[in-house]
Scaffold this active site. Structure first.
Site, PDB file in Angstrom:
ATOM      1  N   GLU A 163      28.585  -3.359 -37.726  1.00 12.58           N
ATOM      2  CA  GLU A 163      29.869  -4.027 -37.483  1.00 12.58           C
ATOM      3  C   GLU A 163      31.104  -3.134 -37.603  1.00 12.58           C
ATOM      4  O   GLU A 163      31.948  -3.321 -38.490  1.00 12.58           O
ATOM      5  CB  GLU A 163      30.013  -5.226 -38.432  1.00 12.58           C
ATOM      6  CG  GLU A 163      28.954  -6.281 -38.226  1.00 12.58           C
ATOM      7  CD  GLU A 163      29.177  -7.517 -39.089  1.00 12.58           C
ATOM      8  OE1 GLU A 163      30.097  -7.511 -39.912  1.00 12.58           O
ATOM      9  OE2 GLU A 163      28.425  -8.478 -38.928  1.00 12.58           O
ATOM     10  N   GLU A 374      21.766 -10.405 -37.751  1.00 13.41           N
ATOM     11  CA  GLU A 374      22.276 -11.298 -38.798  1.00 13.41           C
ATOM     12  C   GLU A 374      22.627 -12.640 -38.180  1.00 13.41           C
ATOM     13  O   GLU A 374      23.165 -12.686 -37.064  1.00 13.41           O
ATOM     14  CB  GLU A 374      23.562 -10.755 -39.461  1.00 13.41           C
ATOM     15  CG  GLU A 374      23.350  -9.641 -40.425  1.00 13.41           C
ATOM     16  CD  GLU A 374      24.656  -9.158 -41.070  1.00 13.41           C
ATOM     17  OE1 GLU A 374      25.565  -9.978 -41.290  1.00 13.41           O
ATOM     18  OE2 GLU A 374      24.735  -7.952 -41.351  1.00 13.41           O
TER      19      GLU A 374
HETATM   20  C1  BG6 Z   1      28.594  -9.749 -41.951  1.00 16.85           C
HETATM   21  C2  BG6 Z   1      28.224  -8.583 -42.832  1.00 16.85           C
HETATM   22  O1  BG6 Z   1      29.791  -9.480 -41.341  1.00 16.85           O
HETATM   23  O2  BG6 Z   1      28.836 -10.974 -42.569  1.00 16.85           O
HETATM   24  C3  BG6 Z   1      27.578  -8.973 -44.141  1.00 16.85           C
HETATM   25  O3  BG6 Z   1      27.426  -7.668 -42.135  1.00 16.85           O
HETATM   26  C4  BG6 Z   1      28.300 -10.157 -44.743  1.00 16.85           C
HETATM   27  O4  BG6 Z   1      27.555  -7.862 -44.977  1.00 16.85           O
HETATM   28  C5  BG6 Z   1      28.180 -11.323 -43.772  1.00 16.85           C
HETATM   29  O5  BG6 Z   1      27.872 -10.522 -46.004  1.00 16.85           O
HETATM   30  C6  BG6 Z   1      28.771 -12.615 -44.268  1.00 16.85           C
HETATM   31  O6  BG6 Z   1      30.119 -12.452 -44.596  1.00 16.85           O
HETATM   32  P1  BG6 Z   1      30.788 -13.219 -45.789  1.00 16.85           P
HETATM   33  O7  BG6 Z   1      32.212 -12.809 -45.750  1.00 16.85           O
HETATM   34  O8  BG6 Z   1      30.599 -14.645 -45.512  1.00 16.85           O
HETATM   35  O9  BG6 Z   1      30.060 -12.768 -46.996  1.00 16.85           O
END
Ligand code: BG6
Length: 473
Positions: A163, A374
């Site tokens: 990202e 993800e």
């Molecule tokens: C992604 C990242 O952007 O979102 C992760 O790669 C992150 O590391 C995930 O934890 C969720 O984001 P947040 O802000 O809800 O923890």
């Protein structure tokens, strides 16, 4: 309704968010270790000092992942564990640690999917300008080679960067990630270009080693959609996607930048320094890039700003991903819509937007191999009579896996799905309150692990290869 046998059902984490042990066994300090010391930068000033202590409990965690039936585990390597000051000596204990993780995965038949950079930069490099300094490109390529040589005999899937838009955008526009700089578009574009160059050079180095594995990178995939058919808002949609999608994927997949964005950068004085040898590396690496990883959480609904953009004071709160901010260039804003569903943190829940976005990507780039690296629901999970009843997460992942299947059936080449996250972990800006995992971590009781309802559900989905998903009738 089954996914193919080669499709990987996985889950993901990142080093800083789970490991803890930030100064153990020779690890050097990272930019995040330092940044979190600034009051107010993280929720309740949480730090990664202990995180969920995966550094000491990795065997237990991977055993649970195996019990869940995970076919692949995406995790990241902390650069400062491998090369503590970014450029100097290699720390053998760091190599040993990741060897243990990899071997543990393999002993259960879990495919390790390794991210080289999930935001924790050796502090020394940050002090010297971080990703705006071209020396960081060489340092990264060196670090990547050390990892390929140490782990590449067993790791056959490498992600260079996670990202870029987030760590560069938050780092140089919103001031919410290290180095905490605000409103510096020129630095932001320079940092992104340097990251793409580092990716390209690492791809070339990887292919030179002939390890016969796959390499790519992961972007957060937030396709923009206009709030309506108004011509101005439609313009905002295209503009947002040029900056949010094409700027990020073109250099990786086509080896050059979108003309539309270049023209604006030129006009506004934001053009990064692009060296000839970097241009060449981008062109040479593009056809060798094996896949792209998509981190999909939500789409972005956009509306054109006509006239002067409102000024929004940057803060941790408005950098956590909920709509409501003007774009960095003041051309449009992201908005919440009455007819959409949102999480407790204001993120839109839209499996439909996922399918639409994947179609868009296929239109732009054709038959590219993709992994969903993800996807998941951040929630405060209910605990009922001692059981973690994360039914909303089950529904969320169900609907997004159904979306993935739909896209595959339409011809989008998706080879795997990694839920975020394998285990509850530290959210960079939201502390421990926002949970994503299949495995619960009890912060009141010695960080004990506990299987959530979603743990059992995901296991059954993997076992049936998706046949038992709840498909709409
Ligand atoms: C992604 C990242 O952007 O979102 C992760 O790669 C992150 O590391 C995930 O934890 C969720 O984001 P947040 O802000 O809800 O923890």
């Amino acid at each position: 309704m089954k996914f193919s046998n080669s499709f990987l059902f996985g889950a993901a984490t990142a080093a800083y968010q789970i490991e803890g042990a930030i100064d153990k066994d020779g690890k050097g300090p990272s930019n995040w270790d330092e940044f979190v010391k600034i009051p107010g930068k993280t929720f309740e000033n949480t730090t990664g000092e202990l995180a969920v202590d995966h550094y000491h409990r990795y065997k237990e965690d991977i055993r649970l992942m195996a019990e869940m039936g995970l076919e692949s585990y995406r995790f990241s390597i902390a650069w400062p564990r491998i090369i503590p000051n970014g450029t100097g000596e290699v720390n053998q204990k760091g190599i040993d640690f990741y060897n243990s993780i990899i071997d543990e995965c393999l002993s259960y038949g879990i495919v390790p999917f390794v991210t080289l950079y999930h935001w924790d930069l050796p502090l020394e490099l940050e002090k010297q300008g971080g990703w705006t300094n071209k020396a960081t490109i060489d340092a990264f390529v060196h670090y990547a080679k050390v990892c390929f040589e140490a782990f590449g005999d067993r790791v056959k899937h490498f992600i260079t960067f996670n990202e870029t838009v987030v760590f560069c955008g938050h780092g140089y526009l919103a001031g919410a990630h290290p180095p905490g700089i605000k409103d510096e578009p020129k630095l932001y574009f320079q940092a992104t270009h340097n990251v793409f160059s580092a990716h390209a050079k690492a791809v070339l180095a990887y292919k030179e080693l002939k390890q016969y594995g796959d390499i790519g990178l992961s972007h957060v995939f937030s396709p923009a959609f206009s709030v309506d058919d108004n011509v101005e808002n439609k313009w905002a949609e295209r503009h947002a996607n040029q900056f949010g999608i094409n700027w990020y994927y073109d250099p990786i997949l086509k080896g050059n930048y979108p003309d539309y964005v270049l023209k604006i950068l030129e006009d506004r004085g934001w053009m990064p320094e692009i060296l000839e040898e970097e241009r060449l590396a981008l062109t040479q690496a593009a056809p060798l890039n094996d896949f792209i990883g998509l981190n999909y959480y939500q789409p972005v609904r956009v509306e054109r700003i006509l006239g002067q953009a409102e000024h929004v004071e940057h803060s941790r709160e408005n950098a956590t991903g909920a709509p409501g901010n003007p774009s960095f260039d003041g051309e449009y804003r992201s908005v919440s819509m009455k007819d959409k569903r949102y999480t407790k943190w204001g993120w839109e829940i839209s499996p439909e937007g996922f399918v639409d976005g994947l179609r868009l990507l296929k239109d732009y780039y054709g038959d590219v191999t993709m992994y969903i690296t993800e996807n998941g629901l951040g929630d405060e999970d209910p605990i009922i009579e001692g059981e973690v009843c994360d039914i909303p997460r089950i529904n969320f992942i169900n609907d997004h896996l159904v979306a993935v299947k739909k896209a595959i059936d339409e011809g989008v080449n998706i080879q795997g799905y990694y839920a975020w996250s394998a285990i509850d972990l530290l959210s960079w800006l939201n502390g421990y309150k926002k949970q994503y995992g299949f495995i619960y971590v009890d912060h009141q009781h010695n960080l004990d692990r506990k299987k959530k309802a979603s743990f059992h559900w995901y296991k059954s989905i993997i076992e049936s290869r998706g046949e038992t998903l709840n498909y709409p009738t």
